[in-house]
Design a protein around this motif. Structure first.
Motif, PDB file in Angstrom:
ATOM      1  N   ALA A  17      49.335  33.283  49.516  1.00 23.25           N
ATOM      2  CA  ALA A  17      48.967  34.123  48.368  1.00 23.25           C
ATOM      3  C   ALA A  17      47.492  33.945  48.009  1.00 23.25           C
ATOM      4  O   ALA A  17      46.798  34.912  47.700  1.00 23.25           O
ATOM      5  CB  ALA A  17      49.856  33.789  47.165  1.00 23.25           C
ATOM      6  N   LEU A  18      47.004  32.727  48.057  1.00 24.88           N
ATOM      7  CA  LEU A  18      45.592  32.475  47.773  1.00 24.88           C
ATOM      8  C   LEU A  18      44.694  33.060  48.849  1.00 24.88           C
ATOM      9  O   LEU A  18      43.597  33.541  48.552  1.00 24.88           O
ATOM     10  CB  LEU A  18      45.333  30.975  47.637  1.00 24.88           C
ATOM     11  CG  LEU A  18      45.928  30.322  46.395  1.00 24.88           C
ATOM     12  CD1 LEU A  18      45.751  28.811  46.448  1.00 24.88           C
ATOM     13  CD2 LEU A  18      45.298  30.882  45.138  1.00 24.88           C
ATOM     14  N   LEU A  19      45.160  33.045  50.091  1.00 22.15           N
ATOM     15  CA  LEU A  19      44.378  33.605  51.179  1.00 22.15           C
ATOM     16  C   LEU A  19      44.087  35.077  50.933  1.00 22.15           C
ATOM     17  O   LEU A  19      42.958  35.529  51.086  1.00 22.15           O
ATOM     18  CB  LEU A  19      45.111  33.429  52.506  1.00 22.15           C
ATOM     19  CG  LEU A  19      44.461  34.120  53.702  1.00 22.15           C
ATOM     20  CD1 LEU A  19      43.232  33.341  54.126  1.00 22.15           C
ATOM     21  CD2 LEU A  19      45.429  34.263  54.834  1.00 22.15           C
ATOM     22  N   GLY A  20      45.103  35.824  50.525  1.00 28.26           N
ATOM     23  CA  GLY A  20      44.911  37.244  50.245  1.00 28.26           C
ATOM     24  C   GLY A  20      43.926  37.491  49.121  1.00 28.26           C
ATOM     25  O   GLY A  20      43.129  38.435  49.176  1.00 28.26           O
ATOM     26  N   SER A  21      43.941  36.633  48.123  1.00 25.84           N
ATOM     27  CA  SER A  21      43.025  36.828  47.003  1.00 25.84           C
ATOM     28  C   SER A  21      41.591  36.461  47.357  1.00 25.84           C
ATOM     29  O   SER A  21      40.667  36.808  46.631  1.00 25.84           O
ATOM     30  CB  SER A  21      43.485  36.012  45.791  1.00 25.84           C
ATOM     31  OG  SER A  21      43.378  34.631  46.058  1.00 25.84           O
ATOM     32  N   VAL A  22      41.384  35.773  48.462  1.00 26.56           N
ATOM     33  CA  VAL A  22      40.032  35.418  48.907  1.00 26.56           C
ATOM     34  C   VAL A  22      39.528  36.385  49.977  1.00 26.56           C
ATOM     35  O   VAL A  22      38.376  36.806  49.956  1.00 26.56           O
ATOM     36  CB  VAL A  22      40.007  33.967  49.437  1.00 26.56           C
ATOM     37  CG1 VAL A  22      38.678  33.642  50.076  1.00 26.56           C
ATOM     38  CG2 VAL A  22      40.321  32.997  48.322  1.00 26.56           C
ATOM     39  N   VAL A  23      40.390  36.736  50.914  1.00 28.85           N
ATOM     40  CA  VAL A  23      39.966  37.563  52.041  1.00 28.85           C
ATOM     41  C   VAL A  23      39.665  38.993  51.608  1.00 28.85           C
ATOM     42  O   VAL A  23      38.624  39.556  51.956  1.00 28.85           O
ATOM     43  CB  VAL A  23      41.030  37.544  53.163  1.00 28.85           C
ATOM     44  CG1 VAL A  23      40.733  38.577  54.216  1.00 28.85           C
ATOM     45  CG2 VAL A  23      41.095  36.167  53.782  1.00 28.85           C
ATOM     46  N   LEU A  24      40.551  39.603  50.857  1.00 24.38           N
ATOM     47  CA  LEU A  24      40.390  41.019  50.529  1.00 24.38           C
ATOM     48  C   LEU A  24      39.119  41.323  49.726  1.00 24.38           C
ATOM     49  O   LEU A  24      38.416  42.278  50.040  1.00 24.38           O
ATOM     50  CB  LEU A  24      41.638  41.546  49.828  1.00 24.38           C
ATOM     51  CG  LEU A  24      42.885  41.575  50.703  1.00 24.38           C
ATOM     52  CD1 LEU A  24      44.090  42.058  49.916  1.00 24.38           C
ATOM     53  CD2 LEU A  24      42.678  42.419  51.933  1.00 24.38           C
ATOM     54  N   PRO A  25      38.749  40.538  48.716  1.00 22.98           N
ATOM     55  CA  PRO A  25      37.504  40.847  48.004  1.00 22.98           C
ATOM     56  C   PRO A  25      36.239  40.634  48.834  1.00 22.98           C
ATOM     57  O   PRO A  25      35.188  41.175  48.516  1.00 22.98           O
ATOM     58  CB  PRO A  25      37.509  39.890  46.804  1.00 22.98           C
ATOM     59  CG  PRO A  25      38.913  39.492  46.632  1.00 22.98           C
ATOM     60  CD  PRO A  25      39.521  39.522  47.994  1.00 22.98           C
ATOM     61  N   SER A  26      36.328  39.855  49.905  1.00 23.67           N
ATOM     62  CA  SER A  26      35.131  39.606  50.710  1.00 23.67           C
ATOM     63  C   SER A  26      34.873  40.705  51.738  1.00 23.67           C
ATOM     64  O   SER A  26      33.790  40.741  52.320  1.00 23.67           O
ATOM     65  CB  SER A  26      35.237  38.254  51.409  1.00 23.67           C
ATOM     66  OG  SER A  26      36.278  38.274  52.356  1.00 23.67           O
ATOM     67  N   ILE A  27      35.823  41.596  51.936  1.00 22.86           N
ATOM     68  CA  ILE A  27      35.645  42.647  52.941  1.00 22.86           C
ATOM     69  C   ILE A  27      34.454  43.554  52.616  1.00 22.86           C
ATOM     70  O   ILE A  27      33.613  43.793  53.478  1.00 22.86           O
ATOM     71  CB  ILE A  27      36.948  43.441  53.143  1.00 22.86           C
ATOM     72  CG1 ILE A  27      37.983  42.555  53.834  1.00 22.86           C
ATOM     73  CG2 ILE A  27      36.712  44.709  53.958  1.00 22.86           C
ATOM     74  CD1 ILE A  27      39.350  43.158  53.936  1.00 22.86           C
ATOM     75  N   PRO A  28      34.331  44.076  51.384  1.00 20.38           N
ATOM     76  CA  PRO A  28      33.169  44.941  51.114  1.00 20.38           C
ATOM     77  C   PRO A  28      31.828  44.220  51.229  1.00 20.38           C
ATOM     78  O   PRO A  28      30.794  44.864  51.385  1.00 20.38           O
ATOM     79  CB  PRO A  28      33.391  45.417  49.674  1.00 20.38           C
ATOM     80  CG  PRO A  28      34.843  45.260  49.435  1.00 20.38           C
ATOM     81  CD  PRO A  28      35.264  44.085  50.273  1.00 20.38           C
ATOM     82  N   LEU A  29      31.829  42.896  51.158  1.00 16.90           N
ATOM     83  CA  LEU A  29      30.580  42.141  51.288  1.00 16.90           C
ATOM     84  C   LEU A  29      30.143  41.999  52.740  1.00 16.90           C
ATOM     85  O   LEU A  29      28.983  41.697  53.005  1.00 16.90           O
ATOM     86  CB  LEU A  29      30.742  40.740  50.684  1.00 16.90           C
ATOM     87  CG  LEU A  29      31.025  40.669  49.196  1.00 16.90           C
ATOM     88  CD1 LEU A  29      31.295  39.233  48.790  1.00 16.90           C
ATOM     89  CD2 LEU A  29      29.868  41.249  48.406  1.00 16.90           C
ATOM     90  N   THR A  30      31.062  42.186  53.669  1.00 14.37           N
ATOM     91  CA  THR A  30      30.761  41.881  55.060  1.00 14.37           C
ATOM     92  C   THR A  30      30.637  43.100  55.959  1.00 14.37           C
ATOM     93  O   THR A  30      30.178  42.961  57.091  1.00 14.37           O
ATOM     94  CB  THR A  30      31.833  40.960  55.649  1.00 14.37           C
ATOM     95  OG1 THR A  30      33.105  41.579  55.512  1.00 14.37           O
ATOM     96  CG2 THR A  30      31.845  39.627  54.943  1.00 14.37           C
ATOM     97  N   VAL A  31      31.044  44.263  55.502  1.00 15.77           N
ATOM     98  CA  VAL A  31      30.957  45.470  56.335  1.00 15.77           C
ATOM     99  C   VAL A  31      30.155  46.534  55.597  1.00 15.77           C
ATOM    100  O   VAL A  31      29.996  46.483  54.380  1.00 15.77           O
ATOM    101  CB  VAL A  31      32.354  46.019  56.709  1.00 15.77           C
ATOM    102  CG1 VAL A  31      33.116  45.023  57.543  1.00 15.77           C
ATOM    103  CG2 VAL A  31      33.145  46.398  55.482  1.00 15.77           C
TER     104      VAL A  31
END
Length: 137
Positions: A17-31
């Motif tokens: 559950a914590l992984l999802g809350s970290v990975v998803l918000p970082s997507i717009p920062l990386t692409v």
């Protein structure tokens, strides 16, 4: 004596559950902005693939080792956790070498906090929240 797998499985569920809350918000920062939708789709596809394959692997290990979760099934989860930790460390190293977009705000927050005086609002800064216009910088 047979030990219960409930506690390790609950801990692993919380980590997921914590992984999802970290990975998803970082997507717009990386692409790039025009590829954000594709990136979200790829992350969802990879997560769904893992959610489909891992239970099959767990059941095969469980059935082939005398219907016991511990130690064999837990070893699978430990290996997967170590792989995830390694990928996370590698991601931070690559991020640091390529400009630090993922850790940019945290770096600036702690750097500014070190340079504030103790007389200035007890050593705290008013930059805890990211203004909306700077959120994707």
């Amino acid at each position: 004596k047979e030990s219960s797998p409930i506690l390790p499985l609950v801990e692993q569920g919380m980590a997921l559950a914590l992984l999802g809350s970290v990975v998803l918000p970082s997507i717009p920062l990386t692409v790039t902005p025009c590829r954000v939708g594709i990136a979200f789709g790829m992350v969802a596809a990879i997560q769904n693939f893992a959610l489909a394959i891992v239970p099959i692997a767990v059941s095969k290990i469980y059935n082939s080792h005398g219907h016991r979760f511990i130690p064999n099934v837990e070893l699978l989860f430990i290996v997967l956790a170590l792989i995830g930790t390694g990928v996370g460390i590698a991601l931070n190293v690559v991020d640091a070498c390529t400009g630090g977009k993922l850790n940019h705000y945290q770096y600036n927050f702690w750097r500014e906090k070190e340079h504030t005086s103790e007389n200035d609002n007890f050593g705290t800064t008013n930059n805890f929240f990211i203004p909306a216009e700077n959120a994707l910088v």
